[in-house]
Write a protein that holds these residues in place. Structure first.
Motif, PDB file in Angstrom:
ATOM      1  N   UNK A 170       0.832  -1.211   0.000  1.00  0.00           N
ATOM      2  CA  UNK A 170       0.000   0.000   0.000  1.00  0.00           C
ATOM      3  C   UNK A 170       0.869   1.264   0.000  1.00  0.00           C
ATOM      4  N   UNK A 171       2.022   1.207   0.674  1.00  0.00           N
ATOM      5  CA  UNK A 171       2.954   2.344   0.632  1.00  0.00           C
ATOM      6  C   UNK A 171       3.480   2.560  -0.787  1.00  0.00           C
ATOM      7  N   UNK A 172       3.866   1.457  -1.438  1.00  0.00           N
ATOM      8  CA  UNK A 172       4.390   1.542  -2.808  1.00  0.00           C
ATOM      9  C   UNK A 172       3.319   2.106  -3.737  1.00  0.00           C
ATOM     10  N   UNK A 173       2.073   1.627  -3.548  1.00  0.00           N
ATOM     11  CA  UNK A 173       0.976   2.111  -4.392  1.00  0.00           C
ATOM     12  C   UNK A 173       0.690   3.590  -4.147  1.00  0.00           C
ATOM     13  N   UNK A 176       3.257   5.533  -5.910  1.00  0.00           N
ATOM     14  CA  UNK A 176       3.035   5.456  -7.363  1.00  0.00           C
ATOM     15  C   UNK A 176       1.894   6.391  -7.765  1.00  0.00           C
ATOM     16  N   UNK A 177       0.798   6.338  -7.006  1.00  0.00           N
ATOM     17  CA  UNK A 177      -0.362   7.197  -7.294  1.00  0.00           C
ATOM     18  C   UNK A 177      -0.012   8.673  -7.125  1.00  0.00           C
ATOM     19  N   UNK A 183      -1.064  13.357 -13.069  1.00  0.00           N
ATOM     20  CA  UNK A 183      -0.530  14.603 -13.644  1.00  0.00           C
ATOM     21  C   UNK A 183      -0.251  15.533 -12.477  1.00  0.00           C
ATOM     22  N   UNK A 184       0.996  16.004 -12.347  1.00  0.00           N
ATOM     23  CA  UNK A 184       1.321  16.766 -11.133  1.00  0.00           C
ATOM     24  C   UNK A 184       1.648  15.782 -10.032  1.00  0.00           C
ATOM     25  N   UNK A 185       2.293  16.236  -8.994  1.00  0.00           N
ATOM     26  CA  UNK A 185       2.766  15.331  -7.948  1.00  0.00           C
ATOM     27  C   UNK A 185       2.131  15.668  -6.615  1.00  0.00           C
ATOM     28  N   UNK A 186       1.729  14.627  -5.892  1.00  0.00           N
ATOM     29  CA  UNK A 186       1.235  14.833  -4.532  1.00  0.00           C
ATOM     30  C   UNK A 186       2.430  14.641  -3.595  1.00  0.00           C
ATOM     31  N   UNK A 206      10.682   0.215  -1.789  1.00  0.00           N
ATOM     32  CA  UNK A 206      11.360   0.596  -3.042  1.00  0.00           C
ATOM     33  C   UNK A 206      11.323  -0.560  -4.044  1.00  0.00           C
ATOM     34  N   UNK A 207      11.496  -1.799  -3.545  1.00  0.00           N
ATOM     35  CA  UNK A 207      11.436  -2.963  -4.430  1.00  0.00           C
ATOM     36  C   UNK A 207      10.034  -3.117  -5.021  1.00  0.00           C
ATOM     37  N   UNK A 208       9.027  -2.959  -4.158  1.00  0.00           N
ATOM     38  CA  UNK A 208       7.635  -3.078  -4.616  1.00  0.00           C
ATOM     39  C   UNK A 208       7.312  -1.957  -5.605  1.00  0.00           C
ATOM     40  N   UNK A 209       7.844  -0.790  -5.343  1.00  0.00           N
ATOM     41  CA  UNK A 209       7.606   0.378  -6.211  1.00  0.00           C
ATOM     42  C   UNK A 209       8.208   0.143  -7.600  1.00  0.00           C
ATOM     43  N   UNK A 210       9.393  -0.441  -7.596  1.00  0.00           N
ATOM     44  CA  UNK A 210      10.088  -0.747  -8.850  1.00  0.00           C
ATOM     45  C   UNK A 210       9.248  -1.719  -9.696  1.00  0.00           C
TER      46      UNK A 210
END
Length: 317
Positions: A170-173, A176-177, A183-186, A206-210
């Motif tokens: 959920x952190x990786x997601x 990512x979101x 568009x634009x960064x939160x 970081x691994x999950x994000x990758x």
């Protein structure tokens, strides 16, 4: 945990004898800089404090004042850094970073991203004691936006302990979101997650994000953010991956290119020499096409170079 420092306490330590050596090195005409640097780089910080006490007891003089009177330039700055207790050194560095002309964000980033939560709590308390000021207030008065928010989170020294298996994905997601997917960064999501999770947990994230995004965390941060916030987020990510690798890179860029950033070079060599300099050297050799020793040698000169090389304590050619 065994120290990974290059500087270890001297075994046959005698504070009075060392104080005598330093006194002789500074007495009379000319200063024996070599005697000073050979001795002080071969003692731990705790031992240097004992030498300072003995010096005053034996000679009725302040060792720091005498060193400042006899030495000069970058060599003096390095020797005084070695003579300062680590906590006091961090506190003074932060104070100067905030109270000097313009804010030195680089120092804020480096210290607050790389110190353990316990060390940060000690820094906040010592800062209050030394200056009767609130470090958080001082930092807030000098910074803004998400950069300020992340510094404030790091100042709390309240990172979660260990790995929270249930929140890795959920952190990786969430990251990512907050970045690549929209568009634009939160920025707030980056600030909250990177500021509050443990290093071990973040490495899993970081691994999950990758896997999710196809990008390394660092790549996304570089694309999604800029300026001081980017620098701080990158420092937090790099320190979560490996503090020694973070410092190896910091040292490399302090010497690469036109002119040396001696302030950073001195700060890192002095503060890490008893902590993880052996690992920093290993990482340096792995990351760059040369050894830390050879880069210092090529980039510095005189007694300053000699003292730095003794702190480096070996060439990984």
């Amino acid at each position: 945990m065994a120290s990974r420092g290059t500087v270890k306490p001297s075994r046959d330590f005698n504070a009075n004898a060392d104080a005598e050596v330093l006194y002789k090195a500074m007495k009379g005409l000319g200063t024996d800089e070599d005697a000073i640097l050979q001795l002080l780089t071969a003692r731990s910080n705790g031992q240097r404090q004992e030498i300072k006490t003995s010096y005053k007891t034996l000679f009725g003089k302040d060792l720091i004042d005498d060193l400042k009177g006899e030495l000069g330039g970058k060599f003096e700055t390095l020797i005084i850094a070695l003579m300062t207790p680590p906590l006091a050194y961090d506190v003074t560095a932060l104070r100067n970073a905030i109270k000097g002309a313009g804010t030195n964000e680089k120092v804020l980033v480096e210290i607050l991203a790389s110190r353990t939560p316990e060390q940060v709590k000690d820094i906040v308390a010592a800062y209050k004691k030394e200056y009767d000021d609130d470090l958080e207030k001082d930092i807030c008065g000098d910074t803004s936006g998400h950069f300020q928010r992340l510094l404030v989170i790091l100042l709390q020294g309240n990172r979660q302990k260990g790995i929270q298996e249930g929140t890795i994905d959920s952190d990786a997601q969430a990251l990512f979101k907050a970045g690549e997917e929209k568009f634009g960064t939160d920025e707030q999501a980056f600030v909250t997650i990177l500021g509050n999770r443990s290093a071990e947990h973040l490495r899993k994230v970081f691994d999950a994000y990758m896997k999710l995004s196809g990008y390394e965390m660092e790549e996304s941060i570089k694309r999604e953010t800029s300026g001081n916030l980017e620098d701080l987020l990158l420092a937090v990510v790099k320190c979560a991956r490996s503090v020694p690798a973070y410092f190896a890179e910091t040292l490399y860029y302090s010497m690469k290119g036109a002119g040396t950033d001696d302030e950073t070079l001195i700060r890192v060599m002095a503060t890490r020499s008893e902590v993880d300099m052996l690992d920093i050297r290993t990482e340096f050799r792995r990351m760059f096409a040369c050894s830390l020793f050879s880069m210092i040698k090529g980039d510095t000169s005189g007694d300053y170079r000699k003292a730095l090389l003794l702190l480096c304590a070996g060439d990984d050619a």
